[in-house]
Scaffold this motif. Structure first.
Motif, PDB file in Angstrom:
ATOM      1  N   LEU A 149     -10.005   6.875  -3.962  1.00  0.00           N
ATOM      2  CA  LEU A 149     -10.022   6.768  -2.491  1.00  0.00           C
ATOM      3  C   LEU A 149      -9.912   8.152  -1.863  1.00  0.00           C
ATOM      4  O   LEU A 149     -10.608   8.459  -0.880  1.00  0.00           O
ATOM      5  N   PRO A 153      -7.155   4.069  -8.471  1.00  0.00           N
ATOM      6  CA  PRO A 153      -7.822   3.788  -7.182  1.00  0.00           C
ATOM      7  C   PRO A 153      -7.440   4.770  -6.093  1.00  0.00           C
ATOM      8  O   PRO A 153      -8.260   5.100  -5.236  1.00  0.00           O
ATOM      9  N   ARG A 154      -6.193   5.260  -6.108  1.00  0.00           N
ATOM     10  CA  ARG A 154      -5.805   6.218  -5.075  1.00  0.00           C
ATOM     11  C   ARG A 154      -6.574   7.521  -5.232  1.00  0.00           C
ATOM     12  O   ARG A 154      -7.017   8.116  -4.252  1.00  0.00           O
ATOM     13  N   THR A 189     -14.066   5.246   5.002  1.00  0.00           N
ATOM     14  CA  THR A 189     -13.600   5.203   3.614  1.00  0.00           C
ATOM     15  C   THR A 189     -13.105   3.799   3.289  1.00  0.00           C
ATOM     16  O   THR A 189     -12.178   3.301   3.930  1.00  0.00           O
ATOM     17  N   PRO A 190     -13.686   3.126   2.293  1.00  0.00           N
ATOM     18  CA  PRO A 190     -13.195   1.794   1.900  1.00  0.00           C
ATOM     19  C   PRO A 190     -11.775   1.898   1.338  1.00  0.00           C
ATOM     20  O   PRO A 190     -11.463   2.785   0.550  1.00  0.00           O
ATOM     21  N   GLY A 191     -10.896   0.991   1.773  1.00  0.00           N
ATOM     22  CA  GLY A 191      -9.513   0.982   1.315  1.00  0.00           C
ATOM     23  C   GLY A 191      -8.546   1.512   2.331  1.00  0.00           C
ATOM     24  O   GLY A 191      -7.348   1.218   2.263  1.00  0.00           O
ATOM     25  N   GLY A 206       0.818  -1.202   0.000  1.00  0.00           N
ATOM     26  CA  GLY A 206       0.000   0.000   0.000  1.00  0.00           C
ATOM     27  C   GLY A 206       0.848   1.245   0.000  1.00  0.00           C
ATOM     28  O   GLY A 206       2.035   1.230  -0.349  1.00  0.00           O
ATOM     29  N   ALA A 258      -3.366   3.162   2.941  1.00  0.00           N
ATOM     30  CA  ALA A 258      -4.388   2.596   2.074  1.00  0.00           C
ATOM     31  C   ALA A 258      -3.808   1.403   1.324  1.00  0.00           C
ATOM     32  O   ALA A 258      -2.600   1.279   1.121  1.00  0.00           O
ATOM     33  N   ILE A 259      -4.720   0.533   0.877  1.00  0.00           N
ATOM     34  CA  ILE A 259      -4.293  -0.699   0.204  1.00  0.00           C
ATOM     35  C   ILE A 259      -3.971  -0.473  -1.273  1.00  0.00           C
ATOM     36  O   ILE A 259      -2.930  -0.902  -1.744  1.00  0.00           O
ATOM     37  N   PRO A 260      -4.839   0.138  -2.071  1.00  0.00           N
ATOM     38  CA  PRO A 260      -4.565   0.198  -3.520  1.00  0.00           C
ATOM     39  C   PRO A 260      -3.288   0.971  -3.795  1.00  0.00           C
ATOM     40  O   PRO A 260      -3.008   1.981  -3.157  1.00  0.00           O
ATOM     41  N   SER A 261      -2.511   0.490  -4.741  1.00  0.00           N
ATOM     42  CA  SER A 261      -1.240   1.113  -5.082  1.00  0.00           C
ATOM     43  C   SER A 261      -1.240   1.719  -6.473  1.00  0.00           C
ATOM     44  O   SER A 261      -0.244   2.287  -6.893  1.00  0.00           O
TER      45      SER A 261
END
Length: 542
Positions: free
Chosen positions: A492, A488-489, A452-454, A423, A481-484
């Protein structure tokens, strides 16, 4: 015998007369001490017999050539059998034509590049004079002239036949070429992909055949012209010069190729040694890149280190092989080297700077592909770290190419380097007035982050008060956060900002960003019943 005695008497009389003149004139000097002011060619029947370079008995080279030309012309006009001989006179030689003095060869007339002695120069001039006599007799023979004309006619017919045959062969080859190329192109395949496209190769081969045919036409024309000129006595010197020029060029090329073979052998040996050294260094660096061997050499720096080592070895090999390359000592090769050096010095300064910046980024591990960074005003995921530029992809779908020198000269924020697990770090800043309790603000920011999801709960989000400004404190929310990926960032971060606005509206706290100027009469809040006013629609995840 009487004629030869008469010649000797005339010669000694001339020498005695010259001696008396020089004795009476105190300003006169000997001919050997007088420098040659000019040269004159003795040309008879379009053939140069000798080049006079010195004065003799007060006669300049031009006057000597003129007198000799008159004597030889008078002798050739007679129908007598003419013989050519030479007689020594002290350190000079007299060339006789039919018993008459044609000219005298002195030491000053010797060309050191052509002859090594006066005798050799006189013998060479006598041989050329004999050739002039033979060609003059040939030119007066009708039978020989007719034979020469017949030979020229046969040569011309053969020349025209060769030109026609060359054109016929070229047309036949161009007619066979498409079918032959198509057949061989079908055979040369890797799987179902042909290696050669016939319609691209045909124009190249047709142009090559045209150039080859014109070269052969020029060569045939050159040989035909030299043969025709060599058949007739007057134009024979021109034909001989054409033949000698072609032979000299061929001999020069042959000797140059043969002379360049040892140097080429040494250069090839150097390049083969360099190739082996490159392969050895590649294997050695690959072993040194193993974990626990060399700290600065890993899988990230292995490729640029191998590339730099190979470039250094090849440059060293080129410098070693340069003196052995054909033409390395010529002025043209030196001029080309100076031109290349000037071009590199004028135009490659920025390129060298970019390459040096790329090496700094690589070996300092500032960036890695896949990391989310912020470089100056640009933010995104690193997709490629090159020698001269670095590419990042933003959340809006943009691909930015940033020069490496700009990266080394700017502040780089890396959001992926210090995270726990996969992440990246996501953060945002808000400003709230002093009349709102800071504990309430921190709790609201943490609640918005957990909605917030993620955003990961472990490690837990944190709120920092980064400044106490004149009218408001500044709060920064930092989470992992997870998405890299960039897209998605961006999504998010949009949801995080939306949740912060919702939470602050729920608890009746007004956000004072971007700047606090004064307290309004009514708080700038959005009631919950107006959150989804048209055309907004309520989403399931809100």
């Amino acid at each position: 015998m009487r004629s030869r005695a008469f010649v000797w008497c005339m010669m000694w009389w001339g020498i005695l007369w010259s001696a008396q003149v020089f004795a009476l004139d105190p300003l006169a000097t000997t001919d050997s001490a007088q420098p040659a002011q000019s040269t004159a060619n003795l040309k008879v029947a379009n053939r140069t017999v000798i080049t006079f370079r010195a004065s003799l008995l007060g006669e300049t080279p031009t006057l000597r050539a003129r007198r000799a030309n008159v004597v030889i012309g008078e002798a050739l006009d007679s129908n007598d059998e003419l013989s050519v001989s030479i007689d020594p006179i002290q350190d000079s030689y007299m060339v006789l034509l039919g018993g008459r003095r044609a000219f005298i060869v002195t030491p000053g007339d010797v060309d050191p590049l052509e002859y090594s002695s006066v005798m050799q120069a006189a013998q060479g001039a006598a041989d050329k004079l004999r050739q002039v006599v033979a060609e003059t007799q040939e030119a007066r023979s009708l039978h020989l002239i007719l034979v020469d004309v017949l030979a020229c006619a046969v040569a011309t017919a053969l020349y025209l036949a060769l030109l026609w045959g060359l054109g016929y062969l070229r047309r036949k080859l161009l007619g066979w070429l498409p079918a032959m190329m198509k057949r061989h192109a079908q055979a040369l395949k890797v799987g179902e992909t042909p290696l050669v496209e016939a319609h691209f190769l045909y124009p190249l081969i047709s142009r090559a055949l045209r150039v080859l045919s014109w070269v052969l036409v020029a060569l045939f024309s050159y040989q035909w012209l030299s043969f025709v000129l060599s058949r007739f006595p007057y134009t024979r010197p021109w034909g001989e010069s054409l033949n000698s020029y072609l032979l000299d060029v061929a001999a020069y090329l042959f000797h140059s190729i043969v002379g360049a073979i040892p140097g080429l052998g040494i250069a090839l040996a150097i390049f083969f040694i360099a190739r082996g050294a490159v392969a050895f260094s590649r294997r050695l660096l690959k072993r040194l890149a193993a974990p626990g061997t060399v700290s600065w050499l890993n899988h990230e720096t292995l490729q640029p280190t191998t590339r730099l080592t190979s470039i250094a070895i090849w440059l060293f090999a080129l410098a070693m092989a340069y003196p052995y390359l054909p033409g390395a000592g010529t002025d043209a090769f030196k001029g080309l080297s100076v031109l290349l050096g000037l071009m590199i010095s004028l135009g490659a300064s920025s390129v060298v700077g970019q390459a040096a910046a790329g090496l700094i980024l690589t070996y300092t591990h500032t960036l890695r592909p896949g990391e989310f960074v912020r470089i100056g005003e640009h933010e995104g995921t690193v997709t490629e770290l090159g020698t001269f530029t670095t590419r990042i992809r933003t959340g809006l779908g943009e691909m930015l190419t940033i020069p490496n020198s700009m990266i080394t000269g700017a502040v780089t924020k890396n959001y992926s380097r210090t995270v726990k697990g996969p992440g990246y770090v996501v953060d945002t800043t808000v400003t709230i007035g002093y009349d709102t309790p800071w504990r309430q603000i921190e709790a609201m920011l943490l609640e918005a982050a957990l909605r917030t999801p993620g955003v990961l709960a472990d490690p837990a989000p944190q709120v920092f008060q980064i400044a106490l400004s004149d009218f408001y404190p500044e709060y920064r929310l930092v989470a992992q956060a997870i998405p890299s990926q960039p897209r998605p960032r961006a999504e998010l971060l949009t949801m995080l900002h939306a949740n912060i606005q919702d939470v602050f509206n729920e608890y009746g706290v007004q956000i004072m960003s971007p700047h606090y100027a004064f307290d309004p009469r009514q708080a700038k809040l959005v009631p919950k019943e107006e959150w989804f006013s048209e055309p907004a629609k309520k989403h399931d995840n809100t």
